[in-house]
Every structure is written in C-alpha cells, then in structure tokens.
Design a protein around this motif. Structure first.
Motif, short mmCIF file in Angstrom:
data_model
loop_
_atom_site.label_atom_id
_atom_site.label_comp_id
_atom_site.label_asym_id
_atom_site.label_seq_id
_atom_site.Cartn_x
_atom_site.Cartn_y
_atom_site.Cartn_z
N GLU A 79 0.83 -1.21 0.00
CA GLU A 79 0.00 0.00 0.00
C GLU A 79 0.86 1.27 0.00
OE1 GLU A 79 -2.95 -0.22 3.05
OE2 GLU A 79 -4.08 -1.79 2.01
N LEU A 80 1.62 1.40 -1.08
CA LEU A 80 2.51 2.54 -1.25
C LEU A 80 2.11 3.36 -2.47
CD1 LEU A 80 5.97 0.72 -0.85
CD2 LEU A 80 4.87 2.16 0.87
N TYR A 81 2.32 4.67 -2.37
CA TYR A 81 2.36 5.50 -3.56
C TYR A 81 3.82 5.66 -3.95
CZ TYR A 81 -2.53 6.88 -3.05
OH TYR A 81 -3.89 6.88 -2.98
N HIS A 82 4.10 5.43 -5.22
CA HIS A 82 5.46 5.59 -5.73
C HIS A 82 5.50 6.83 -6.61
CE1 HIS A 82 9.29 4.72 -7.72
NE2 HIS A 82 8.66 5.08 -8.83
N VAL A 83 6.42 7.75 -6.32
CA VAL A 83 6.62 8.97 -7.11
C VAL A 83 7.98 8.88 -7.79
CG1 VAL A 83 6.73 11.49 -7.09
CG2 VAL A 83 5.27 10.28 -5.42
N THR A 84 8.04 9.20 -9.07
CA THR A 84 9.31 9.23 -9.79
C THR A 84 9.53 10.61 -10.39
OG1 THR A 84 9.46 6.88 -10.37
CG2 THR A 84 10.56 8.42 -11.84
N HIS A 97 0.07 2.46 -16.54
CA HIS A 97 -0.52 2.31 -15.20
C HIS A 97 -1.92 2.88 -15.18
CE1 HIS A 97 -0.56 1.83 -10.86
NE2 HIS A 97 -0.83 3.11 -10.68
N SER A 98 -2.83 2.17 -14.51
CA SER A 98 -4.20 2.65 -14.33
C SER A 98 -4.85 3.01 -15.67
CB SER A 98 -4.22 3.87 -13.39
OG SER A 98 -5.52 4.19 -12.97
N ASP A 99 -4.63 2.13 -16.68
CA ASP A 99 -5.19 2.32 -18.03
C ASP A 99 -4.67 3.58 -18.70
OD1 ASP A 99 -6.75 -0.02 -17.87
OD2 ASP A 99 -8.32 1.06 -16.79
N ILE A 111 3.13 9.29 -10.79
CA ILE A 111 2.79 8.63 -9.53
C ILE A 111 2.14 7.29 -9.83
CG2 ILE A 111 1.50 8.80 -7.36
CD1 ILE A 111 1.54 11.82 -7.65
N LEU A 112 2.57 6.24 -9.13
CA LEU A 112 2.01 4.90 -9.26
C LEU A 112 1.46 4.45 -7.90
CD1 LEU A 112 4.93 3.19 -11.24
CD2 LEU A 112 2.96 4.42 -12.19
N ASP A 113 0.57 3.47 -7.95
CA ASP A 113 -0.05 2.90 -6.74
C ASP A 113 0.27 1.42 -6.71
OD1 ASP A 113 -1.63 1.98 -4.70
OD2 ASP A 113 -3.48 2.90 -5.42
N GLY A 153 -0.50 7.54 -13.01
CA GLY A 153 -0.09 7.23 -14.37
C GLY A 153 -0.02 8.43 -15.29
N HIS A 154 -0.42 9.60 -14.81
CA HIS A 154 -0.34 10.81 -15.65
C HIS A 154 1.11 11.26 -15.77
CE1 HIS A 154 -4.41 12.15 -16.57
NE2 HIS A 154 -4.79 11.78 -15.36
N ARG A 155 1.44 11.86 -16.90
CA ARG A 155 2.72 12.56 -17.07
C ARG A 155 2.53 13.97 -16.53
NH1 ARG A 155 4.44 15.91 -21.24
NH2 ARG A 155 6.71 16.08 -21.48
N ILE A 156 3.33 14.35 -15.52
CA ILE A 156 3.19 15.64 -14.86
C ILE A 156 4.49 16.43 -15.05
CG2 ILE A 156 2.79 16.79 -12.64
CD1 ILE A 156 1.43 14.17 -11.70
N SER A 157 4.36 17.67 -15.43
CA SER A 157 5.55 18.51 -15.64
C SER A 157 6.22 18.81 -14.30
CB SER A 157 5.16 19.82 -16.33
OG SER A 157 6.27 20.71 -16.35
#
Length: 348
Positions: A79-84, A97-99, A111-113, A153-157
């Motif tokens: 149960e982690l959120y992963h941020v890259t 991720h997440s469709d 961000i991934l879950d 799963g969104h690409r965020i600036s």
C-alpha cells in the motif's frame, strides 16, 4: 545527515549483480518482475534515504523493465504510492498504469499505486536516472487519496507550479543530505507530503479541498520558489510577487510573517546570498562587481555595496579579495604538504 544506505552493483560479484539488484528494488518498492537485456553485466547505483516511513532513492541504472502484475498485487500489497522524478541523463521511460500510457522524459513526474498493476520500461541502451519516492498511503487522508488516485499514471511537468517545487525539493534533499539532521525528519516529511498533496490538488484544480494549513504552506513554497527563480529581476518586489500569485500584499505579508521573516527581507537575502556566492567564485574573479550586482537584481552599485556591507560586515571588494587570498593560500598549502601529510597510511 539523514539515515542512508548505498548500493552499487560494482561492489557485488558480477555473476550475482542483477539478482542482488532485483532483490533490493523489490524490497524498496514492492514485489515486481524485473528484467534487463543487460542482466549479465548489469550496472546500477542507488542510495536509500529515510524520512520516518518515507523512502527516497536517487538512482542511475542500465535499461530495465519493472512489471507489477495483478497476480503480484493479490499476493501482497505494501500500500505505497510511488513517485518518480526523471532527471537529466535519463532515457525515456514507458509508463503503463491505471489504463494510462505515456512516455516520461527529463523533468517529468509520475505517480504509481502499488495496489494496481504497472509496467515501467526504460528504452533499450539508455540509462534510467531519477529519484524514486515510496510513501505509505496511510500518510494521506481519504480526501487526498481520492485526488492522488485520479492522477495515477499521468505525465506531470516538473518544471512549473507544484511540480517544479516538488522537483526542487527532492533534488535538494538527495544532493544535500549532509545539511540535514535526524531532528529535521518530521518537518521534511511533512513538506514532502504537503507538496505531493498540493500537486494532486493543483493537477485536478481541486486545491480548495485541502486543509487551510496545507494550502498556506503550499502557497508559501510556491512563492519562495518563484523568488528563487526571479531574484535577478530588478522589478521583483513584494508587490509584484503578490500580484504574480493573485493575492494581496497584506496576504503575502501574513504568509512570510508565519515563517518569521518579511517578503522584502527574503528577496534581499536571496539576492545577497547569490552575490556572495558569485564574489567567492574563482571563475568570476575578473567579472566586475557592478556586473555581479546587476545579475543579482541591483540597479545601483552603491546600493548593493551598502546592503552587502550591512549584511556581511565588509564591502563586496574586500570580501572578494579575502576569499581570493584564502583560496590561494589553500592551494599553496596543498602543493607544499609532504606526500603523506594528512593521509591515513595505506593498509598492508
């Protein structure tokens, strides 16, 4: 210094390097199927920094693929959120991720879950360079979780708004670990959580759902980042800063008052700090003091000299000459030391 563990595949026997790397990554993030076309000669380097139950890990590694399948999710979920944050030097990362599918490039965030399948693949013959962050979902209230869930799963600036502030904060933490003490961990962790929450809210245009204190801190961090990026502009004043963030000068004053400083003093301090750095830089020794003053937002050399003298107890020219002499003395001492002076004996 924050608690830190280092892993370099060069320190491991070649025939087990990739196995050791896979085990370490699965333990750092969540159980995954990890593969690489370079498994026979894999290279990777990471540091693990802990902020209580939050883990940061700057990493550089050869191309590889990370897949968390539905079966692995069913077997166990941390149960982690992963941020890259993708850093310069990295190839493109294919994220599924997440469709949602996208390519993450330098200065992007995503961000991934761990509760959902994901597939992250570094393009062949490229390096992956970035900062990973693992945050237990229990750190976020349900309202924040709903917001984060909608941008998975969104690409965020990472170059504007909260993305830029979060990117700067993560880069600062991992590059200046020695500047922090264990006693700083609770505050650093809270800033990180606020920034991730604020990023999700801003991406969803749902900032009003955040609590008042979180909104205040996020607004202050955005404004501070804006000043750090625009200190060189002579027109930068508390009034123009307030206008750029659609708040009144009085609101700006209250934000800085809560941090124990005024907006004008913060702008002045940012300019003076940068001027001091430039004056001490050997590469800028021949640059005129007036030019340095202009590059730091001063239109008057006399005003700069008075401000600098009041802050540091000496005129800019005196400070530069003192720093220059000290640097020359240090170089001279290093040249005249005996070969073994100041060094530990080489073990037999």
């Amino acid at each position: 210094m924050l608690p830190e563990t280092v892993l370099r595949t060069d320190d491991v026997a070649p025939d087990i390097r990739f196995d050791v790397w896979r085990e370490a990554m699965a333990a750092t993030m969540s159980p995954m199927h990890i593969s690489s076309q370079h498994s026979s000669d894999f290279w990777g380097h990471t540091r693990l920094l802990t902020l209580d139950d939050v883990l940061l890990w700057p990493v550089a590694m050869q191309a590889s693929r990370y897949r968390r399948t539905a079966e692995l999710v069913r077997k166990g979920d941390p149960e982690l959120y992963h941020v890259t944050l993708v850093l310069p030097g990295s190839g493109r990362l294919k994220v599924d991720h997440s469709d949602r599918r996208h390519l993450s490039t330098v200065n992007d965030l995503y961000i991934l879950d761990s509760s959902q399948p994901c597939d992250v693949d570094v393009e062949e013959n490229e390096l992956a360079v970035g900062i990973g962050v693992e945050i237990p979902r229990s750190n976020f209230p349900p309202t924040a979780e709903r917001g984060i869930g909608r941008i998975l799963g969104h690409r965020i600036s990472g170059q504007e708004g909260f993305g830029a502030v979060l990117s700067h904060f993560l880069s600062h933490l991992v590059s200046r670990n020695s500047a922090h003490q264990p006693s700083d961990i609770p505050r650093l962790k809270q800033i990180l959580l606020d920034l991730v929450t604020g990023l999700a809210a801003r991406e969803l245009d749902a900032e009003a759902s955040l609590c008042t204190e979180t909104r205040r801190r996020n607004t202050f961090l955005l404004i501070r980042s804006y000043i750090q990026q625009n200190y060189h502009d002579p027109a930068l004043t508390p009034r123009t800063v307030a206008a750029a963030h659609f708040i009144s000068p009085r609101q700006l004053h209250r934000l800085f008052e809560a941090e124990g400083i005024t907006a004008a003093a913060y702008i002045r301090g940012r300019r003076l700090t940068e001027a001091r750095r430039r004056l001490a830089d050997p590469a800028q020794y021949t640059t005129s003091i007036q030019t340095i003053a202009q590059r730091c937002g001063y239109t008057s050399a006399a005003h700069f000299s008075r401000s600098f003298s009041a802050a540091y107890g000496m005129a800019p020219r005196e400070y530069r000459e003192l720093e220059h002499r000290q640097q020359l003395d240090a170089e001279l001492r290093s040249l005249t030391l005996p070969p073994t002076a100041g060094r530990d004996p080489i073990p037999a």
